[in-house]
Design a protein around this motif. Structure first.
Motif, short mmCIF file in Angstrom:
data_model
loop_
_atom_site.label_atom_id
_atom_site.label_comp_id
_atom_site.label_asym_id
_atom_site.label_seq_id
_atom_site.Cartn_x
_atom_site.Cartn_y
_atom_site.Cartn_z
N VAL A 39 -3.99 -2.67 -10.02
CA VAL A 39 -4.56 -1.38 -9.61
C VAL A 39 -3.60 -0.22 -9.85
CG1 VAL A 39 -6.01 -2.47 -7.87
CG2 VAL A 39 -3.77 -1.57 -7.20
N ARG A 40 -2.43 -0.47 -10.39
CA ARG A 40 -1.47 0.61 -10.63
C ARG A 40 -2.00 1.65 -11.62
NH1 ARG A 40 4.22 -1.24 -12.40
NH2 ARG A 40 4.47 1.03 -12.30
N THR A 41 -2.89 1.23 -12.51
CA THR A 41 -3.47 2.16 -13.48
C THR A 41 -4.98 2.05 -13.44
OG1 THR A 41 -3.34 0.50 -15.24
CG2 THR A 41 -1.46 2.01 -15.00
N ASP A 42 -5.64 3.14 -13.84
CA ASP A 42 -7.10 3.14 -13.91
C ASP A 42 -7.61 2.62 -15.25
OD1 ASP A 42 -7.34 4.15 -11.37
OD2 ASP A 42 -7.30 6.23 -12.04
N ARG A 43 -6.97 3.12 -16.33
CA ARG A 43 -7.42 2.73 -17.67
C ARG A 43 -6.29 2.20 -18.54
NH1 ARG A 43 -11.06 7.56 -17.27
NH2 ARG A 43 -9.35 8.83 -18.03
N GLN A 44 -5.08 2.71 -18.30
CA GLN A 44 -3.94 2.26 -19.10
C GLN A 44 -3.57 0.83 -18.75
OE1 GLN A 44 -2.25 3.90 -21.54
NE2 GLN A 44 -3.67 5.62 -21.41
N TRP A 87 -11.80 -2.74 -22.29
CA TRP A 87 -13.18 -2.41 -22.65
C TRP A 87 -13.45 -0.93 -22.38
CZ3 TRP A 87 -17.49 -0.50 -20.21
CH2 TRP A 87 -18.70 -0.62 -20.91
N LEU A 88 -12.94 -0.40 -21.25
CA LEU A 88 -13.12 1.01 -20.94
C LEU A 88 -12.46 1.90 -21.99
CD1 LEU A 88 -12.64 1.32 -17.06
CD2 LEU A 88 -14.73 1.72 -18.37
N ARG A 89 -11.23 1.54 -22.38
CA ARG A 89 -10.53 2.34 -23.39
C ARG A 89 -11.28 2.31 -24.72
NH1 ARG A 89 -6.07 -0.36 -21.15
NH2 ARG A 89 -5.84 -1.68 -23.01
N ARG A 90 -11.74 1.15 -25.09
CA ARG A 90 -12.47 0.99 -26.36
C ARG A 90 -13.78 1.75 -26.30
NH1 ARG A 90 -16.00 -2.88 -28.69
NH2 ARG A 90 -15.63 -3.17 -30.93
N HIS A 91 -14.49 1.65 -25.17
CA HIS A 91 -15.76 2.34 -25.01
C HIS A 91 -15.57 3.86 -25.06
CE1 HIS A 91 -19.88 2.96 -23.77
NE2 HIS A 91 -19.49 3.63 -22.70
N ARG A 92 -14.54 4.34 -24.39
CA ARG A 92 -14.27 5.77 -24.39
C ARG A 92 -13.90 6.26 -25.78
NH1 ARG A 92 -9.18 8.44 -21.37
NH2 ARG A 92 -8.21 6.94 -22.76
N ALA A 152 0.83 -1.21 0.00
CA ALA A 152 0.00 0.00 0.00
C ALA A 152 0.87 1.26 0.00
CB ALA A 152 -0.92 0.00 1.21
N LEU A 153 1.94 1.23 0.78
CA LEU A 153 2.87 2.37 0.78
C LEU A 153 3.52 2.53 -0.58
CD1 LEU A 153 4.59 1.96 4.26
CD2 LEU A 153 2.80 3.58 3.63
N ALA A 154 3.88 1.42 -1.21
CA ALA A 154 4.49 1.47 -2.54
C ALA A 154 3.51 2.02 -3.57
CB ALA A 154 4.99 0.09 -2.94
N LEU A 155 2.23 1.67 -3.45
CA LEU A 155 1.23 2.23 -4.35
C LEU A 155 1.08 3.74 -4.12
CD1 LEU A 155 -1.54 -0.52 -4.27
CD2 LEU A 155 -0.16 0.15 -6.25
N GLY A 156 1.25 4.18 -2.87
CA GLY A 156 1.20 5.61 -2.60
C GLY A 156 2.34 6.37 -3.25
N ALA A 157 3.41 5.66 -3.60
CA ALA A 157 4.56 6.27 -4.28
C ALA A 157 4.54 6.04 -5.78
CB ALA A 157 5.87 5.72 -3.69
N GLU A 158 3.42 5.52 -6.29
CA GLU A 158 3.31 5.22 -7.72
C GLU A 158 3.49 6.50 -8.54
OE1 GLU A 158 2.85 2.68 -10.92
OE2 GLU A 158 2.84 2.10 -8.81
N PRO A 159 4.32 6.48 -9.58
CA PRO A 159 4.47 7.68 -10.43
C PRO A 159 3.19 7.96 -11.19
CG PRO A 159 5.66 5.81 -11.38
CD PRO A 159 5.20 5.38 -10.01
N PRO A 160 3.01 9.20 -11.65
CA PRO A 160 1.77 9.54 -12.38
C PRO A 160 1.58 8.67 -13.62
CG PRO A 160 3.00 11.52 -11.81
CD PRO A 160 3.90 10.36 -11.50
N GLU A 161 0.34 8.36 -13.91
CA GLU A 161 0.03 7.60 -15.12
C GLU A 161 0.30 8.45 -16.35
OE1 GLU A 161 -3.64 5.39 -15.16
OE2 GLU A 161 -3.75 5.49 -12.98
#
Length: 947
Positions: free
Chosen positions: A859-864, A931-936, A768-777
């Motif tokens: 979970v590192r990315t939302d759509r990418q 599917w989200l990327r294709r739908h968008r 969880a701490l490492a995810l808090g340090a995740e670089p911007p998408e």
């Protein structure tokens, strides 16, 4: 060193250790002030300054007493979750003591719960300790400086080095760093709001006044206030805790810090989750007791499950994530002073930006001098006086007048003399950059400003202000019997006060034809992106003419056009803000043509006809008209505006629901900076007052740093959501098998409370701490700003938690019941010592740990796609996941840990099956993202914007 005036009776005697001088110093004539404070108009010597600093200490306000280390550590155990866990641990220890057989598992559970408390306390303590140290180090990145005379030389020194007796130089925009008595004052006014609460500027004089309350003395200025107009010299009479501001500062410094809305939202959410955990624990207890399970064992189990489901590490993880964001911004030249700014940055919709210094390099260079109908190009760039004025002879009087009407000082590179004049590195200006450019061009034209000042000493000044847009100085002449006023300022304002014009050394009446030619020349220079100043003069009858007397009936000497080149990185930053759905509004005091030229260069203006509105036009608009203007999608430039105009525009934007970031560098920008959602001050060129008013300071003064900060601010909020999804999705995987076994009639649990705690400690906190340090998408700046009404637990977040948690739950339920059924043993024959049961619960625990490893990647990315950003781009996350799997392997294979957790060794095939479930989870999440990327993409092609 002689005696200083002391508090009380006004007699001379030893000064107090704090450096206070409470004698009515306001009653002394300026000359006697130097004597009373044991100094001179040349200031202190270096040796005297060192001695006094040793005697009086640094000029620093008293800090609020921070809690000792032991108090900070003890405070970690008073948190709501810590109290719940401590009570649960105590109850479990009591249950162990009351059990007839004293099951060692109960004792281990009690110890494990206590271990969770200690771990969380350690994380919280380490974070708080680190935050204090970080705040101190970041504060040091924005030094507070003041101009001081030492040994007759004007120097820029850190404010904490001031001592009683120092002679300081004050100008508009400066923060006052100590309590001082004015000895020279030129149209000075100050804002005493920090002390008196009154925001209106009050005038100041250098003349003696009657004895009375010190705060009412019109010849004194005080620490914590700011100079809003004019210039002055003053002598310090109190520093640090002895100042008027020092008396009240302790109360403000000791006030408790308020939590940000984001922190309150997370705390509220965590309390609700804790309530749900309590309800689930109570429900499991109520369901299992009627089945004949021992009462104490069932109670202990339900208690353990409840404790394991409490998000005890969430507050610490949140703080770490925010702190990481703040530090990242600081490394990219954006110093965030409040955590709230990190949250608000992610939802910024409008940036009202200055031009000079923010979009440009703030190193004004005069490229054209116009006089007598002729243009004189100037070579050379920046503040190094290297270059020449073409055919300088006809414009030398113009250059001389411009140099005399300046308060700035050109400073050569450190360690070098005035000559040779070679090289640009290290040259800088003390004071206004425009005035610095005038000094540089004067030297390029063969004028020595210091020598001219000696021949024509200044005797009076009418400082520049944003209303009349002029500055004038009065100088004596060589014969000592006559005086001249030199004036510089906005061409429109100065031209309106001119009756004559210098035309190649001949003084002519300023006819309508000549006036039109001047205006045409001014517009031509401004259309090239140049800032234009006009310079004029007139003889005056005495050394102290009125402002109107000095600035009317002028002779126009000519115009100078200067260029502040755009920063190379700004165009890309402007483009990034456009893609992110952020509107950029330029707010400047410059000519509309100059503003539009710079705006086009950096990409703020792309349309053929942007909306260009001047301050005069804003004055003519009512609020409805202004709201209508701001509602239009047209590109907007606000030119020739005052601080009041900027404040009004910010208020109107916020009235429309916009989240507004505002840049500023002057003391008069402070109201807009405070009122904005994100006040952004310039760290290098800004005034102390602006930096104090803002919540973010740009250490490099560049607009590109704003875009970077927005990008990182969005990333922080995304990362918080990522570790929330990560944390709560595995809670479903822990809970569902227990419920399934309960309702299927299996007498034992698929995973014990001690195993759940092991997952929480070994597989949750570090990833969880490492995810808090995740670089911007990569696409974080391709999305619209986040709505202020958007909540952490939105429908999308909850759906993702259920989606990922459901897959994990199905996987671990499948391996558990498959293993139980494959043995062929009836449910009623299973005991805790059964080898098959131990293997099955080991499979469940390992399945959750392995699936969480793949879940962290998912979970590192939302759509990418995670494969697009690279599986190895966050090595800390991989290391944390491997640590969790390694700990699980130790629990499975090491006899000592097997005895604690009642586990069994897993075969290679078992690990392969669990890894297969983890891969399926990652594949399912990647399919959802596809599917989200294709739908968008489809919606965008169809003309619908889908976010």
């Amino acid at each position: 060193m002689t005696q200083l005036l002391t508090p009380g009776d006004g007699r001379k005697g030893p000064a107090t250790a704090t450096g206070a001088v409470a004698t009515p110093v306001q009653t002394e004539p300026p000359g006697d002030v130097f004597v009373a404070l044991d100094t001179s108009p040349r200031g202190l010597t270096a040796a005297d300054a060192v001695a006094r600093r040793g005697r009086y200490g640094p000029n620093e306000l008293p800090r609020a007493r921070s809690r000792g280390l032991w108090r900070q550590l003890a405070a970690q155990f008073t948190d709501l979750f810590a109290v719940v866990l401590l009570v649960a641990s105590a109850i479990t220890f009591l249950a162990y003591a009351l059990q007839p057989s004293q099951d060692v598992g109960t004792f281990r559970l009690a110890v494990a719960i206590l271990g969770v408390v200690l771990l969380n306390a350690s994380i919280g303590f380490a974070q708080e300790y680190s935050a204090e140290r970080t705040a101190q180090s970041l504060q040091a990145m924005v030094p507070h400086t003041c101009r001081v005379l030492r040994d007759g030389e004007r120097q820029d020194l850190p404010a904490h080095e001031l001592v009683p007796g120092d002679v300081v130089v004050l100008e508009a925009g400066d923060a006052v760093s100590a309590d001082c008595r004015l000895v020279e004052a030129h149209e000075v006014s100050v804002n005493n709001a920090a002390l008196t609460g009154e925001s209106d500027a009050v005038g100041r004089t250098g003349e003696p006044v009657a004895a009375g309350p010190l705060l009412e003395a019109r010849n004194c200025v005080f620490m914590g206030t700011d100079v809003v107009a004019g210039s002055a010299k003053a002598v310090v009479f109190a520093t640090g805790a002895a100042t008027e501001f020092g008396r009240i500062f302790r109360l403000a410094a000791a006030a408790p810090r308020q939590k940000t809305p984001l922190q309150l939202q997370v705390s509220s959410m965590a309390r609700r989750v804790a309530g749900v955990a309590l309800a689930i624990g109570a429900g499991l207890f109520a369901v299992r007791v009627p089945t004949g399970q021992p009462f104490v064992e069932t109670f202990v189990f339900a208690l353990g499950v409840m404790v394991a489901l409490v998000p005890e590490g969430l507050p610490a993880t949140l703080s770490v994530s925010l702190a990481i964001g703040v530090r990242r911004m600081a490394r990219r030249h954006a110093l965030v002073k409040k955590l709230l700014a990190v949250e608000a940055l992610g939802s910024t919709t409008v940036v009202c930006t200055d031009k000079t210094g923010t979009l440009t390099q703030a190193e004004m260079t005069i490229t054209q001098v116009w006089s007598g109908g002729a243009s004189h190009p100037v070579s050379g760039v920046g503040y190094a006086p290297v270059g020449e004025v073409t055919d300088a002879a006809p414009v030398r009087e113009l250059l001389r007048a411009a140099a005399l009407c300046c308060n700035a000082r050109l400073v050569p590179p450190a360690g070098t003399g005035r000559l040779p004049r070679s090289g640009r590195e290290g040259w800088r200006v003390l004071g206004d950059s425009t005035e610095g450019a005038l000094l540089v061009v004067a030297e390029k034209g063969g004028i020595d400003p210091a020598a001219e000042e000696a021949r024509a000493p200044r005797v009076a000044e009418h400082p520049f202000d944003s209303v009349r847009k002029l500055m004038s100085t009065v100088h004596g002449t060589t014969d000592g019997d006559s005086y001249r006023a030199y004036v510089k300022g906005a061409p429109q304002e100065l031209l309106a006060r001119c009756t004559d014009i210098d035309w190649n050394g001949e003084r002519r009446p300023l006819t309508d034809e000549l006036r039109a030619e001047v205006i045409e020349t001014n517009d031509a220079l401004a259309s090239q992106g140049l800032r234009v100043l006009a310079v004029g003069w007139r003889p005056v009858s005495g050394p102290h003419p009125t402002q109107d007397g000095a600035e009317s009936g002028l002779t126009l000497l000519g115009l100078v056009g200067m260029l502040d080149p755009p920063r190379a990185e700004v165009s890309d930053a402007v483009d990034a803000c456009r893609r992110a759905g952020i509107r950029i509004v330029m707010v400047t005091g410059d000519h509309p043509l100059t503003a539009e030229a710079v705006a086009r260069r950096v990409g703020i203006v792309r349309q053929a006809a942007p909306a260009v509105v001047t301050g005069a036009s804003l004055d003519a608009m009512n609020d409805d008209a202004l709201d209508g203007l701001l509602a239009e999608p047209a590109e907007l430039l606000l030119c020739r505006v005052s601080p009041e105009h900027k404040m009004r525009v910010v208020t109107a934007l916020q009235r429309r629901g916009e989240v507004v970031a505002v840049t500023g560098d002057g003391a008069n920008d402070a109201p807009a900076l405070k009122h904005a959602d994100i006040g952004v001050a310039m760290g290098a060129s800004g005034t102390d007052v602006a930096r104090e008013s803002a919540v973010m300071v740009l250490l490099d003064d560049s607009f590109a740093s704003i875009a970077t900060a927005v990008r990182l601010g969005r990333s922080v909020y995304q990362n918080i959501r990522k570790f929330l999804i990560y944390l709560f999705s595995h809670n479903i995987a822990e809970l569902v098998p227990i419920l399934a076994a309960t309702f299927a009639g299996f007498p034992l649990v698929p995973i014990t409370a001690v195993q759940i705690l092991a997952i929480d400690l070994g597989s949750d906190v570090l990833p969880a701490l490492a995810l808090g340090a995740e670089p911007p998408e990569p696409d974080v700046m391709d999305r619209p700003p986040r709505s202020r009404r958007d909540r952490l637990f939105s429908a999308g977040v909850m759906g993702r938690i259920l989606f990922l948690g459901g897959i994990q739950a199905l996987g671990v339920c499948a391996v558990f019941f498959w293993h139980i059924h494959a043995s062929g043993i009836p449910y009623s024959h299973f005991t805790e010592d059964n080898a098959v049961y131990r293997e099955a619960i080991t499979m469940v625990q390992a399945g959750i740990v392995v699936s969480q490893f793949f879940n962290a990647l998912a979970v590192r990315t939302d759509r990418q796609s995670v494969f697009r950003i690279g599986l190895l781009s966050n090595p800390w996350l991989l290391a944390a996941g491997c640590f969790g799997i390694g700990l699980m392997a130790a629990i499975s294979y090491l006899p000592a840990l097997r005895a604690v957790f009642n586990t069994a060794p897993l075969a290679a095939a078992d690990w392969a099956v669990l890894a297969g479930f983890g891969v399926l989870l990652l594949a399912a999440e990647e399919s959802r993202k596809w599917w989200l990327r294709r739908h968008r993409s489809g919606n965008r092609r169809g003309g619908v914007r889908c976010e």
